[in-house]
Motif scaffolding. Sequence first.
Motif, PDB file in Angstrom:
ATOM      1  N   SER A  27       0.840  -1.193   0.000  1.00 29.46           N
ATOM      2  CA  SER A  27       0.000   0.000   0.000  1.00 29.46           C
ATOM      3  C   SER A  27       0.873   1.240   0.000  1.00 29.46           C
ATOM      4  CB  SER A  27      -0.908   0.000   1.233  1.00 29.46           C
ATOM      5  OG  SER A  27      -1.559   1.245   1.375  1.00 29.46           O
ATOM      6  N   CYS A  28       0.700   2.094  -1.018  1.00 31.87           N
ATOM      7  CA  CYS A  28       1.439   3.357  -1.101  1.00 31.87           C
ATOM      8  C   CYS A  28       0.640   4.452  -0.409  1.00 31.87           C
ATOM      9  CB  CYS A  28       1.666   3.741  -2.562  1.00 31.87           C
ATOM     10  SG  CYS A  28       3.321   3.379  -3.152  1.00 31.87           S
ATOM     11  N   LEU A  29       1.274   5.164   0.499  1.00 29.04           N
ATOM     12  CA  LEU A  29       0.633   6.248   1.233  1.00 29.04           C
ATOM     13  C   LEU A  29       1.485   7.505   1.122  1.00 29.04           C
ATOM     14  CD1 LEU A  29      -0.154   4.260   4.510  1.00 29.04           C
ATOM     15  CD2 LEU A  29      -1.781   4.803   2.687  1.00 29.04           C
ATOM     16  N   THR A  83      -3.113   5.267  -3.708  1.00 29.93           N
ATOM     17  CA  THR A  83      -4.129   6.000  -2.953  1.00 29.93           C
ATOM     18  C   THR A  83      -4.128   7.478  -3.329  1.00 29.93           C
ATOM     19  OG1 THR A  83      -2.567   6.360  -1.116  1.00 29.93           O
ATOM     20  CG2 THR A  83      -4.022   4.440  -0.979  1.00 29.93           C
ATOM     21  N   LEU A 107      -7.517  -3.862   1.857  1.00 28.88           N
ATOM     22  CA  LEU A 107      -6.446  -4.280   2.763  1.00 28.88           C
ATOM     23  C   LEU A 107      -6.830  -5.450   3.651  1.00 28.88           C
ATOM     24  CD1 LEU A 107      -5.057  -0.907   4.176  1.00 28.88           C
ATOM     25  CD2 LEU A 107      -4.337  -2.130   2.129  1.00 28.88           C
ATOM     26  N   VAL A 111      -1.657  -6.999   4.819  1.00 29.84           N
ATOM     27  CA  VAL A 111      -0.745  -6.065   4.143  1.00 29.84           C
ATOM     28  C   VAL A 111       0.694  -6.494   4.414  1.00 29.84           C
ATOM     29  CG1 VAL A 111      -0.094  -3.653   3.850  1.00 29.84           C
ATOM     30  CG2 VAL A 111      -2.411  -4.219   4.606  1.00 29.84           C
ATOM     31  N   PHE A 114       3.402  -1.098   4.286  1.00 33.08           N
ATOM     32  CA  PHE A 114       2.878   0.231   3.986  1.00 33.08           C
ATOM     33  C   PHE A 114       4.063   1.084   3.540  1.00 33.08           C
ATOM     34  CE2 PHE A 114       0.054  -1.496   7.236  1.00 33.08           C
ATOM     35  CZ  PHE A 114      -1.209  -1.224   6.733  1.00 33.08           C
ATOM     36  N   LEU A 116       5.404   4.447   2.921  1.00 27.85           N
ATOM     37  CA  LEU A 116       5.127   5.847   3.226  1.00 27.85           C
ATOM     38  C   LEU A 116       6.070   6.693   2.373  1.00 27.85           C
ATOM     39  CD1 LEU A 116       3.499   7.821   4.912  1.00 27.85           C
ATOM     40  CD2 LEU A 116       5.148   7.520   6.770  1.00 27.85           C
ATOM     41  N   PHE A 136      -4.647   5.833  10.922  1.00 27.27           N
ATOM     42  CA  PHE A 136      -4.238   4.444  10.773  1.00 27.27           C
ATOM     43  C   PHE A 136      -3.939   3.817  12.127  1.00 27.27           C
ATOM     44  CE2 PHE A 136      -3.247   3.105   6.303  1.00 27.27           C
ATOM     45  CZ  PHE A 136      -4.004   4.105   5.707  1.00 27.27           C
ATOM     46  N   PHE A 144       0.744  -1.657  13.382  1.00 21.79           N
ATOM     47  CA  PHE A 144       0.921  -1.363  11.960  1.00 21.79           C
ATOM     48  C   PHE A 144       2.248  -0.646  11.683  1.00 21.79           C
ATOM     49  CE2 PHE A 144       0.078   3.189  11.895  1.00 21.79           C
ATOM     50  CZ  PHE A 144       0.500   3.585  10.633  1.00 21.79           C
ATOM     51  N   VAL A 148       5.855  -0.447   8.288  1.00 20.57           N
ATOM     52  CA  VAL A 148       6.090   0.784   7.526  1.00 20.57           C
ATOM     53  C   VAL A 148       7.496   0.773   6.929  1.00 20.57           C
ATOM     54  CG1 VAL A 148       6.448   3.282   7.744  1.00 20.57           C
ATOM     55  CG2 VAL A 148       4.423   2.211   8.781  1.00 20.57           C
TER      56      VAL A 148
END
Length: 279
Positions: A27-29, A83, A107, A111, A114, A116, A136, A144, A148
């Motif tokens: 997941s790209c944040l 996202t 998700l 996952v 993540f 970031l 989050f 979580f 990261v």
Amino acid sequence: MLAGRANTAELSYDNFYASDPKTLVLSCLGAMGNGKSSLLNAICDEQIYRTGRGAEPITKHVEAVLRPWANPPISRYCQFIDTPGMCDSSVRDRENMQECVRYFKSLSFGVSAFLLVFNINDTRLDAYTQNMLYLFEQLLGREFWKYVILVFTHVDENIRDLLEDNIDVLEDPNEGFVSELRRVFKLDKRTFDPPMVFLTTQRIRYNAYAQRHLQELYNAVAQLERDRGNKKFTCGWFHQIMSTPGEDQKSSFIITSVRSALGSIKSAISGGGSWCAMQ
């Protein structure tokens, strides 16, 4: 066909691949313009996600694809999740909340990491990023943070030497970027020590420099996976989403949870920025 052209309906995935422990889920944040879409295009070696420059966001919906990791060539499938600015106050509340619903549904099988993402030219821990990370943490729990990976984009080969001082500051073990995250979110140094990757997404196919740093990113993902016993991140809230019958009921549950989380953490936000408009 670009993944974002048919995103008014709920995301649908091949559940076999999404739930397969061998499939990486990334997941790209990050804030608008940091290079999330370009990063995923570079990994996939395809122009899957729309990219561009300007004040208006290019990525307007949660977009997910199942592809092999192509740069460098890794014989593993990945579910890549891009996202939009889900805490961006320029997005209408209803649209924003629906993006949250679709994102968290994507998700719920777990996952792997993540990502970031920050632009090396603007590494501020701004109000948008703080809002997102507080949300989050509230929904997923502090566990979580162990999944990261910090990714800094736009570290192009022709300007790498000019950026070395900036990189040294970001990597400083006592006053660098990770230390700032620990301070703001009250994280323990013994349990929060995320990988940091500096890379470019320019001319990937024929650029050994770019490919070397994408290899570093894959190595960071693989190391995180080994450190976590090859288990994807999951949490009680994801289990509740999965066990809730019916898509409408799942959506209602996520919306209620997000609104409750926003209400409970609003007073915790610092930094002088405006609170995100997902209420």
